[in-house]
Design a protein around this motif. Structure first.
Motif, PDB file in Angstrom:
ATOM      1  N   PHE A  53       0.964  -1.037   0.071  1.00  0.00           N
ATOM      2  CA  PHE A  53      -0.130   0.102   0.082  1.00  0.00           C
ATOM      3  C   PHE A  53       0.949   1.216  -0.046  1.00  0.00           C
ATOM      4  O   PHE A  53       1.632   1.324   0.720  1.00  0.00           O
ATOM      5  N   ARG A 473      -5.677   4.527   5.856  1.00  0.00           N
ATOM      6  CA  ARG A 473      -5.973   3.002   6.435  1.00  0.00           C
ATOM      7  C   ARG A 473      -5.237   2.778   7.713  1.00  0.00           C
ATOM      8  O   ARG A 473      -5.311   1.724   7.909  1.00  0.00           O
ATOM      9  N   GLN A 512      -1.400  -2.769   5.816  1.00  0.00           N
ATOM     10  CA  GLN A 512      -1.626  -1.551   5.871  1.00  0.00           C
ATOM     11  C   GLN A 512      -0.882  -0.866   7.170  1.00  0.00           C
ATOM     12  O   GLN A 512      -0.239   0.415   7.235  1.00  0.00           O
ATOM     13  N   TRP A 516       1.789   1.997   7.614  1.00  0.00           N
ATOM     14  CA  TRP A 516       1.533   3.167   8.202  1.00  0.00           C
ATOM     15  C   TRP A 516       2.594   3.623   9.043  1.00  0.00           C
ATOM     16  O   TRP A 516       3.198   4.786   8.963  1.00  0.00           O
TER      17      TRP A 516
END
Length: 633
Positions: A53, A473, A512, A516
């Motif tokens: 991602f 997300r 995700q 992050w």
């Protein structure tokens, strides 16, 4: 844990020089609408075989027709496509956040990602590699961090030049725990009265950027470390570092008198008596103080010890549970090569477990002094964790008590499911660890199995629902305390769930969260020191600030995990203190506030304990989550 109330490494007004202007750490937002689009990637790298991602944030109109291109190491196009639909706005400048799906890239290598048809500046670099290649260096860095946190004689000289510290802890005095009303950081010290000693509470780890030592967090950290030793590929030095923490935890348990000690050191003092948070210094300086009883700095050198229980009395069940779990895990990891030593640890675990107060008064759980440093409301999960680890240790050693403890683990699991609402994995809630080990080692009936699995799913669904409404997300609320450690807690829970159930529905969610914390967020920074291209430089950590380079070019506190983003309003009044080195860092001179949004802010400044103070439990949760990721692949 509630770091929002914790003054860890903060300084009170006794050392405050001034209160700086409200925009000192968070710049004003006028004229922000000309910023180019910003690409956010996992700076550590993406695990081959997993979803990948990335995000681009910018003006929604300008990004409407943009595309992306990925170049390989030879400059050839490896992937090309359109941006995904906007996931929402972030702030007035970045009115759209578009996802970029890099999942088709599975060949190991270094790539460059750039936008086509939009102004996004130079390409952004990222890697794709197997999990061990990406994450093993970070796991080793975490062990290095704990080496820096060591106290006592057994410090590591190569860890930021540390020297022995707090040698007076070898003959410390025990004090009565102050009443909560007198432990508010201003009047705690005058209420102290001696209760006994001396006791040897030397060694262990500093809890965070300060120099306090807590049984509450150390037991959590040691148990997580030993779970990592048991469940994941080896990490150089981890077993030895866990043993260092274990030795201190053993000193905090006086089996002869049936006393468990909770804390070494006074946090905040008052006008006449200073505590740990009132002075910014290197830890070894405390040993050189010349003080007498009644002097303001007396309790800085001769640090008070606070008890969990009166000698021989029941122990708060949350602490009895996690200390017992740590000792039982020590027995498990020693059982094969050192069975005699393992039996000693098992007996210690059983003794602590047997003293647990399983009918505590409401709200009477012990953590720290004051309890606001680390709050906890659940305890049945701790007792479940202790019982299942005792059962596993007994099975490894052929101890006949194993079946009884296994039954107890099921009993406490039912009680936790019935009476407690599990949250995110951390010092305040260990239910994910307990439930996963019950599922993997006990033989519960089908109904309890289904309930435990459903509870783990509920914890993960809470995070996944949050992520569905967040443009990057994130499964946590970025304006809350503990955003980064909670992200690692969700990652660890997702990996545990897949491990014990074989159900991989949360694998993408886990990826995700990993992206992050390592840079695929609004601020474009990793929140682990040394991980990625951009990471925290100006920690609120006294050793890092005074004994290490604060430019990021020399020694850094590798492996330290910080809180990350927090409520932006908390950053408008930075604390100042004497003796600390001034340090503030922002990429390319652009204020971090350019990227604040949804009420969340972030700064990399030594005065901002709310965003850049590392803590032991942050690091151990990250280590465990990364190790489960490595073990999975």
């Amino acid at each position: 844990m509630n770091h929002s109330l914790s003054p860890s490494a903060r300084t009170v007004s006794a050392v405050a020089a001034s209160v700086l202007a409200a925009c000192c750490l968070t710049a004003c937002s006028e004229g922000r609408n000309e910023a180019p689009a910003a690409i956010r990637v996992n700076q550590v790298g993406y695990v081959a075989g997993e979803k990948k991602f990335a995000y681009v944030m910018g003006d929604g109109d300008k990004l409407a027709d943009a595309e992306f291109e990925v170049l390989d190491e030879r400059g050839r196009t490896a992937e090309h496509g359109s941006l995904g639909p906007s996931l929402g706005d972030w702030n007035s400048t970045y009115t759209a956040v578009h996802p970029i799906d890099l999942s088709p890239l599975d060949r190991t290598g270094t790539y460059r990602l750039r936008l086509v048809g939009a102004d996004a500046g130079p390409p952004v670099r990222f890697r794709v590699a197997p999990a061990r290649q990406l994450l093993d260096p970070l796991r080793a860095d975490t062990v290095h961090f704990f080496g820096t946190q060591r106290d006592g004689r057994d410090v590591l000289p190569d860890a930021t030049g540390r020297v022995p510290s707090h040698l007076a802890d070898e003959r410390a005095r025990v004090y009565e725990t102050p009443d909560p009303e007198s432990a508010d950081g201003t009047t705690a010290a005058p209420a102290l009265s001696e209760a006994g000693g001396p006791v040897d509470v030397s060694g262990g780890w500093f809890d965070a950027g300060d120099f306090l030592k807590f049984t509450h967090t150390t037991s959590y950290v040691v148990a997580q470390m030993l779970s990592t030793v048991r469940d994941a590929p080896s990490v150089p030095g981890l077993r030895e570092e866990a043993q260092h923490g274990l030795r201190w935890l053993d000193r905090m348990w006086d089996e002869e008198t049936g006393t468990l000690y909770a804390q070494v050191g006074l946090g905040s003092g008052g006008k006449e008596v200073r505590g740990d948070h009132d002075v910014w210094r290197l830890p070894e300086e405390d040993d050189h103080l010349t003080v007498r009883p009644g002097d303001a700095d007396y309790l800085i050198k001769y640090r008070p010890v606070f008890r969990v229980n009166e000698p021989g009395e029941p122990i708060s069940p949350n602490l009895a549970g996690r200390v017992s779990a740590a000792f039982a895990l020590a027995a498990q990891t020693e059982a094969e090569k050192h069975p005699a030593r393992a039996r000693e640890w098992l007996d210690k675990a059983a003794a602590v477990h047997a003293r647990a107060d399983t009918r505590p008064d409401d709200g009477a759980l012990a953590t720290t002094t004051p309890a606001d440093y680390y709050q906890e409301r659940s305890w049945r999960d701790d007792m479940e964790w202790a019982a299942v680890e005792l059962a596993r240790a007994a099975d490894a050693l052929g101890d006949t008590r194993g079946s009884r403890w296994s039954d107890e683990a099921l009993t406490w699991a039912r009680a936790a499911l019935r009476d407690e609402h599990g949250g995110t994995l951390g010092p305040a809630d260990v239910s994910a660890l307990a439930h996963a080990d019950v599922l993997s080692s006990a033989d519960p009936d089908a109904g309890l199995t289904a309930e435990l699995e459903a509870e783990l799913r509920r914890q993960l669904e809470t995070g996944r629902k949050r992520a569905a409404g967040d443009p990057f997300r994130s499964g946590v609320i970025p304006s809350d305390f503990d955003a980064v450690p909670n992200s690692f807690g969700l990652l660890a829970t997702a990996r545990l769930y897949a491990r014990v159930t074989g159900d991989h529905r949360y694998d993408d969610f886990a990826a995700q969260q990993l992206a992050w914390v390592f840079g695929a967020n609004a601020w474009g920074t990793s929140f682990v020191v040394g991980a990625g291209d951009l990471y925290p430089h100006c920690l609120q950590h006294q050793v890092a600030n005074l004994a290490m380079s604060h430019t990021g070019r020399g020694d850094i506190l590798r492996g330290a995990v910080v809180n990350g983003p927090n409520d932006a309003g908390l950053l408008r009044r930075p604390e100042t203190f004497d003796a600390g080195r001034s340090c503030s860092f922002a990429p390319d001179g652009m204020p971090w506030s350019e990227f604040d949004g949804h009420g969340a802010g972030y700064v990399d400044d030594v005065r901002a304990w709310q965003t850049v103070e590392p803590a032991d439990d942050f690091a151990s949760t990250a280590l465990y989550a990364l190790s489960l990721t490595v073990a999975r692949t």
